[in-house]
Scaffold this motif. Structure first.
Motif, mmCIF file in Angstrom:
data_model
loop_
_atom_site.group_PDB
_atom_site.id
_atom_site.type_symbol
_atom_site.label_atom_id
_atom_site.label_comp_id
_atom_site.label_asym_id
_atom_site.label_seq_id
_atom_site.Cartn_x
_atom_site.Cartn_y
_atom_site.Cartn_z
ATOM 1 N N PRO A 13 1.019 -1.272 0.168
ATOM 2 C CA PRO A 13 -0.158 0.028 -0.236
ATOM 3 C C PRO A 13 1.064 1.224 0.298
ATOM 4 O O PRO A 13 1.360 1.392 1.094
ATOM 5 N N ILE A 14 0.158 2.455 -1.310
ATOM 6 C CA ILE A 14 2.136 3.450 -1.041
ATOM 7 C C ILE A 14 0.347 4.571 -1.576
ATOM 8 O O ILE A 14 0.247 4.751 -1.742
ATOM 9 N N ALA A 15 1.056 5.428 -0.675
ATOM 10 C CA ALA A 15 1.305 6.807 -0.187
ATOM 11 C C ALA A 15 1.149 7.720 -1.719
ATOM 12 O O ALA A 15 2.602 7.497 -1.739
ATOM 13 N N TYR A 16 0.906 8.015 -2.754
ATOM 14 C CA TYR A 16 1.674 8.719 -4.207
ATOM 15 C C TYR A 16 2.267 9.714 -3.693
ATOM 16 O O TYR A 16 3.180 10.095 -4.718
ATOM 17 N N PRO A 17 2.173 10.747 -2.288
ATOM 18 C CA PRO A 17 3.253 11.535 -2.130
ATOM 19 C C PRO A 17 4.344 10.874 -1.734
ATOM 20 O O PRO A 17 5.289 11.967 -1.856
ATOM 21 N N TYR A 18 4.674 9.913 -1.476
ATOM 22 C CA TYR A 18 5.482 9.187 -0.657
ATOM 23 C C TYR A 18 7.289 9.693 -2.576
ATOM 24 O O TYR A 18 7.596 9.810 -1.864
ATOM 25 N N TYR A 19 6.308 9.406 -3.399
ATOM 26 C CA TYR A 19 7.458 8.993 -4.665
ATOM 27 C C TYR A 19 6.962 10.327 -5.216
ATOM 28 O O TYR A 19 7.739 10.333 -6.731
ATOM 29 N N LEU A 20 7.242 12.234 -4.510
ATOM 30 C CA LEU A 20 6.827 12.715 -5.295
ATOM 31 C C LEU A 20 7.762 13.475 -4.883
ATOM 32 O O LEU A 20 8.276 13.505 -3.728
ATOM 33 N N ASP A 21 8.094 14.744 -5.594
ATOM 34 C CA ASP A 21 9.004 15.856 -5.395
ATOM 35 C C ASP A 21 8.488 17.208 -5.190
ATOM 36 O O ASP A 21 8.366 17.995 -6.277
ATOM 37 N N PHE A 22 8.390 17.808 -3.678
ATOM 38 C CA PHE A 22 7.226 18.454 -3.924
ATOM 39 C C PHE A 22 7.655 19.701 -2.510
ATOM 40 O O PHE A 22 8.690 18.757 -1.352
ATOM 41 N N ASP A 23 7.504 20.685 -2.187
ATOM 42 C CA ASP A 23 7.947 21.990 -0.908
ATOM 43 C C ASP A 23 6.507 20.938 -0.198
ATOM 44 O O ASP A 23 5.402 21.435 0.129
#
Length: 379
Positions: free
Chosen positions: A77-87
């Motif tokens: 179960p993955i939270a999509y923000p885990y693999y994003l690059d943002f502030d």
């Protein structure tokens, strides 16, 4: 492993799943399930949207133990923000939902490859998808079920994962679209009123994700979690090549006793019993049989069924948990439906569950619930 018993060269068309024929299950005398009878665990390495690696990552040894104990499946179960690059000092914007962090993708891939090293199938799941999560704790800029912008982002993410694993065997990986869908009034308040996602809406979103996956990956298994927080069969998509995932948490009076995220007043609940009178209900096996009958019927109609999450939080008395869970697993297993408990290590797991009433066995620095392990192995 039992899974080999079920594998046959059945035609892909007969599967109705878009799943490679090599991983199809031979029908059991009771239930003709198109999926292998996978059993295993959810792994929470990438469950948190904060992007910080877990303090207790899944290791090569963990996968070896799973394999040695007879398990062949993990759900990530993955939270999509885990693999994003943002502030992360402010709320995410819709534009930033597309900013993939390759380093984080590699972290996820490393766990996938470790599982494959030990012959364990991996089901990738968006526990938090753009515009929806069963849990609060991260501000969503839109609603997956209402906003086309959120749906486009959802399709983008699944197209990305399909492309990532297009050359990996369908025996090794599958795609579980979104965890426990519901139509919540306030997408950022998990205690706000919720209901089932309208069937036509669920169909639209699931079909769009399926098409995004199929652009890159023509034959891998796609799974949709049951409607209304995983409880209800999605009748509106049974004609699509999508399997469905049920839950093993019913009734919550047993599985989520004193769980603060699931109860508004967790300290004032009737003591769980199985079987027995709990509050205004008498809890017994027959209610489980009724609950799972639609899922059994679904499998017999040619749609693959798996129980993607199940288990019990650690505040339920262990003897009550084992008695109840034994009935759950017996119903699932006798109908050729596999399962994955919520975690391997932690509150729901077989290692370090933190229960106060278990005689744990020392296992390589961990505390093993041998009685729960034996129950899982039995089924």
């Amino acid at each position: 492993m039992q899974r080999r018993t079920f594998i046959r060269n059945t035609s892909l068309a007969a599967a109705g799943l878009g799943l490679s024929a090599k991983v199809l299950a031979t029908p059991s005398p009771l239930t003709s399930n198109k999926l292998p009878k996978w059993k295993g665990f959810n792994l929470l390495d990438f469950f948190n949207p904060n992007g910080v690696p877990t303090k207790q990552p899944t290791t090569d040894d963990h996968f070896k133990w799973m394999n040695d104990w007879g398990f062949d499946f993990v759900r990530l179960p993955i939270a999509y923000p885990y693999y994003l690059d943002f502030d992360r000092s402010r709320n995410i914007t819709p534009e930033e939902v597309y900013k993939i962090n390759p380093k984080a993708i590699d972290e996820i891939d490393n766990v996938v490859m470790l599982a494959h090293k030990h012959n364990i199938h991996v089901s990738l799941n968006l526990h938090r998808a753009p515009g929806y999560c069963i849990n609060a704790g991260f501000y969503e800029p839109y609603n997956l079920w209402k906003d086309e912008e959120a749906q486009k982002a959802f399709y983008f993410h699944w197209n990305m994962w399909a492309k990532k694993y297009k050359n990996v065997s369908s025996k090794k990986i599958s795609f579980d679209l979104v965890n426990e869908p519901s139509m919540r009034e306030d997408m950022n308040d998990q205690h706000s009123r919720s209901s089932a996602v309208p069937g036509d809406v669920y169909r639209k979103v699931a079909k769009g994700a399926l098409e995004a996956i199929r652009k890159e990956n023509p034959d891998h298994l796609v799974i949709a979690d049951g409607n209304n927080v995983g409880n209800s069969v999605i009748t509106e998509i049974t004609d699509l090549p999508i399997a469905q995932s049920c839950r093993g948490y019913y009734p919550h009076a047993i599985s989520h006793y004193k769980a603060p995220w699931a109860n508004k007043d967790p300290e004032h609940l009737p003591e769980p019993k199985w079987p027995g009178q709990v509050g205004d209900q008498y809890l017994q096996r027959s209610m489980l049989e009724k609950y799972y009958q639609p899922w059994i019927d679904l499998a017999n109609k040619g749609v693959g069924v798996h129980c993607g999450e199940c288990g019990c939080w650690n505040k339920t008395p262990h003897d009550v948990f084992i008695a109840w869970f034994g009935d759950v697993l017996d119903i699932l297993s006798s109908n050729n439906i596999g399962f994955a408990i919520w975690n391997f290590i932690g509150d729901f797991g077989i290692l370090n569950s933190g229960r106060a009433d278990v005689a744990y066995e020392d296992w390589n620095g961990y505390k093993l619930d041998r009685k729960l392990l034996a129950l899982l192995q039995k089924h």
